[in-house]
Design a protein around this motif. Structure first.
Motif, mmCIF file in Angstrom:
data_model
loop_
_atom_site.group_PDB
_atom_site.id
_atom_site.type_symbol
_atom_site.label_atom_id
_atom_site.label_comp_id
_atom_site.label_asym_id
_atom_site.label_seq_id
_atom_site.Cartn_x
_atom_site.Cartn_y
_atom_site.Cartn_z
ATOM 1 N N SER A 104 121.596 66.569 5.502
ATOM 2 C CA SER A 104 121.327 65.177 5.961
ATOM 3 C C SER A 104 120.294 64.505 5.215
ATOM 4 C CB SER A 104 120.893 65.460 7.503
ATOM 5 O OG SER A 104 120.339 64.481 7.922
ATOM 6 N N VAL A 105 119.093 65.406 4.823
ATOM 7 C CA VAL A 105 118.098 64.858 4.102
ATOM 8 C C VAL A 105 118.403 64.272 2.915
ATOM 9 C CG1 VAL A 105 116.050 65.604 2.779
ATOM 10 C CG2 VAL A 105 116.361 66.426 5.250
ATOM 11 N N ALA A 106 119.234 65.078 2.108
ATOM 12 C CA ALA A 106 119.956 64.644 0.756
ATOM 13 C C ALA A 106 120.707 63.559 0.944
ATOM 14 C CB ALA A 106 120.644 65.651 0.267
ATOM 15 N N ASP A 107 121.358 63.169 2.004
ATOM 16 C CA ASP A 107 122.060 61.863 2.050
ATOM 17 C C ASP A 107 121.199 60.773 2.396
ATOM 18 O OD1 ASP A 107 124.751 62.723 1.662
ATOM 19 O OD2 ASP A 107 125.185 63.044 3.703
ATOM 20 N N ASP A 108 119.909 61.224 3.077
ATOM 21 C CA ASP A 108 118.984 59.917 3.178
ATOM 22 C C ASP A 108 118.500 59.356 1.938
ATOM 23 O OD1 ASP A 108 119.567 60.080 5.951
ATOM 24 O OD2 ASP A 108 117.900 61.381 6.728
ATOM 25 N N ILE A 109 117.981 60.474 1.279
ATOM 26 C CA ILE A 109 117.322 60.343 -0.200
ATOM 27 C C ILE A 109 118.229 59.585 -0.894
ATOM 28 C CG2 ILE A 109 116.590 61.406 -2.219
ATOM 29 C CD1 ILE A 109 115.556 63.807 -0.343
ATOM 30 N N VAL A 110 119.542 59.675 -1.237
ATOM 31 C CA VAL A 110 120.563 59.040 -1.887
ATOM 32 C C VAL A 110 120.640 57.652 -1.432
ATOM 33 C CG1 VAL A 110 122.993 58.949 -2.340
ATOM 34 C CG2 VAL A 110 121.926 61.009 -2.563
ATOM 35 N N ALA A 111 120.767 57.367 -0.132
ATOM 36 C CA ALA A 111 120.733 56.187 0.502
ATOM 37 C C ALA A 111 119.511 55.329 -0.019
ATOM 38 C CB ALA A 111 120.947 56.216 1.995
ATOM 39 N N LYS A 112 118.442 55.977 0.159
ATOM 40 C CA LYS A 112 116.993 55.467 -0.336
ATOM 41 C C LYS A 112 116.979 54.760 -1.472
ATOM 42 C CE LYS A 112 112.214 55.598 0.524
ATOM 43 N NZ LYS A 112 111.841 54.752 1.328
ATOM 44 N N ILE A 113 117.541 55.682 -2.504
ATOM 45 C CA ILE A 113 117.517 55.438 -4.097
ATOM 46 C C ILE A 113 118.445 54.255 -4.275
ATOM 47 C CG2 ILE A 113 116.255 57.398 -4.494
ATOM 48 C CD1 ILE A 113 118.791 58.341 -5.783
ATOM 49 N N SER A 114 119.453 54.123 -3.409
ATOM 50 C CA SER A 114 120.710 53.299 -3.789
ATOM 51 C C SER A 114 120.365 51.867 -3.175
ATOM 52 C CB SER A 114 122.040 53.805 -3.081
ATOM 53 O OG SER A 114 122.393 54.834 -3.817
ATOM 54 N N GLU A 115 119.209 51.591 -2.390
ATOM 55 C CA GLU A 115 118.811 50.240 -1.974
ATOM 56 C C GLU A 115 118.599 49.618 -3.009
ATOM 57 O OE1 GLU A 115 115.496 51.446 0.705
ATOM 58 O OE2 GLU A 115 116.825 51.982 2.281
ATOM 59 N N GLY B 37 108.194 67.275 -1.729
ATOM 60 C CA GLY B 37 108.956 68.336 -2.735
ATOM 61 C C GLY B 37 110.286 68.054 -2.863
ATOM 62 N N SER B 38 110.993 67.208 -2.500
ATOM 63 C CA SER B 38 112.482 66.970 -2.701
ATOM 64 C C SER B 38 112.495 66.139 -4.375
ATOM 65 C CB SER B 38 113.144 65.890 -1.838
ATOM 66 O OG SER B 38 112.953 66.853 -0.589
ATOM 67 N N GLU B 39 113.657 66.495 -5.111
ATOM 68 C CA GLU B 39 113.719 66.223 -6.254
ATOM 69 C C GLU B 39 115.330 65.610 -6.259
ATOM 70 O OE1 GLU B 39 112.755 68.809 -9.343
ATOM 71 O OE2 GLU B 39 111.113 69.460 -8.492
ATOM 72 N N VAL B 40 115.273 64.501 -7.301
ATOM 73 C CA VAL B 40 116.509 63.961 -7.364
ATOM 74 C C VAL B 40 117.176 64.207 -8.935
ATOM 75 C CG1 VAL B 40 118.077 61.929 -7.430
ATOM 76 C CG2 VAL B 40 116.431 62.344 -5.750
ATOM 77 N N ARG B 41 118.148 64.740 -9.294
ATOM 78 C CA ARG B 41 118.541 64.625 -10.672
ATOM 79 C C ARG B 41 119.946 63.755 -10.902
ATOM 80 N NH1 ARG B 41 118.911 71.082 -11.145
ATOM 81 N NH2 ARG B 41 116.666 71.636 -11.293
ATOM 82 N N THR B 42 119.559 62.639 -11.705
ATOM 83 C CA THR B 42 120.607 61.715 -12.098
ATOM 84 C C THR B 42 121.123 62.111 -13.446
ATOM 85 O OG1 THR B 42 118.888 60.394 -13.418
ATOM 86 C CG2 THR B 42 119.286 60.225 -10.882
ATOM 87 N N ALA C 27 112.677 58.241 -8.861
ATOM 88 C CA ALA C 27 113.550 59.095 -8.019
ATOM 89 C C ALA C 27 112.904 60.168 -7.083
ATOM 90 C CB ALA C 27 114.946 59.555 -8.641
ATOM 91 N N GLU C 28 112.011 60.706 -7.711
ATOM 92 C CA GLU C 28 111.355 61.636 -7.288
ATOM 93 C C GLU C 28 110.441 61.164 -6.303
ATOM 94 O OE1 GLU C 28 108.470 65.443 -8.529
ATOM 95 O OE2 GLU C 28 109.455 64.448 -9.988
ATOM 96 N N ASN C 29 109.723 59.846 -6.657
ATOM 97 C CA ASN C 29 108.843 59.296 -5.543
ATOM 98 C C ASN C 29 109.586 58.905 -4.405
ATOM 99 O OD1 ASN C 29 106.696 59.741 -7.473
ATOM 100 N ND2 ASN C 29 107.290 57.686 -8.317
ATOM 101 N N GLY D 42 111.434 73.180 3.783
ATOM 102 C CA GLY D 42 111.009 71.829 4.666
ATOM 103 C C GLY D 42 111.941 71.318 5.783
ATOM 104 N N VAL D 43 113.194 72.230 5.711
ATOM 105 C CA VAL D 43 114.283 71.839 6.703
ATOM 106 C C VAL D 43 114.863 73.137 7.190
ATOM 107 C CG1 VAL D 43 115.075 70.186 5.206
ATOM 108 C CG2 VAL D 43 116.075 72.345 4.680
ATOM 109 N N ASP D 44 115.568 72.835 8.221
ATOM 110 C CA ASP D 44 115.988 73.788 9.208
ATOM 111 C C ASP D 44 117.764 74.447 8.993
ATOM 112 O OD1 ASP D 44 115.981 75.953 11.145
ATOM 113 O OD2 ASP D 44 116.395 74.962 12.687
ATOM 114 N N GLY D 45 117.799 74.787 7.519
ATOM 115 C CA GLY D 45 119.329 75.151 7.252
ATOM 116 C C GLY D 45 120.027 74.158 6.576
#
Length: 93
Positions: free
Chosen positions: A82-93, A46-51, A36-38, A73-76
Motif C-alpha cells: 500500500s505504501v509503495a503504491d502511494d509513493i508511485v502515485a505521488k511521483i506520477s503526479e 526512509g523509503s526509496e524509489v529505484r527508476t 524520487a527519494e524526497n 515502518g510498516v506492519d507487514g
C-alpha cells in the motif's frame, strides 16, 4: 514517463520490503534519483524509489522499477504494498 503500476513481487529483506514493479533486467540503467527519494520520504520516511531507463528510450523515459519500504515502518507485506503504491502515485503526479 510511461508507467506500469502493478506490483510484480514483494521480497522482505533485513531492512526493507523490496516492492518490485518491473524486472531490473528490463533496464539498461537503474538510478535512485534524489527527487524520487524526497517524494518517497514524504509518504514514509526512509523509503526509496529505484527508476529504470531502457536504451533507445528518450531522456525522460524513466519508469519505476521498485520501491524500498523500511520493514520497521510498516506492519507487514500488505502495508508495504500500500505504501509503495502511494509513493508511485505521488511521483506520477
Amino acid at each position: 514517463m510511461a508507467e506500469n503500476h502493478s506490483i510484480e513481487a514483494v521480497e522482505e529483506g533485513d531492512d526493507y520490503y523490496h516492492v518490485r514493479y518491473a524486472d531490473p533486467d528490463e533496464f539498461d540503467e537503474i538510478r535512485t534519483p534524489d527527487w524520487a527519494e524526497n517524494a518517497a520520504g514524504s509518504v514514509l520516511d526512509g523509503s526509496e524509489v529505484r527508476t529504470g531507463h531502457q536504451e533507445g528510450g528518450g531522456d525522460d523515459d524513466w519508469e519505476t522499477q521498485s520501491v524500498l519500504v523500511p520493514v520497521d515502518g510498516v506492519d507487514g507485506e500488505d502495508e508495504a504494498r500500500s505504501v509503495a503504491d502511494d509513493i508511485v502515485a505521488k511521483i506520477s503526479e
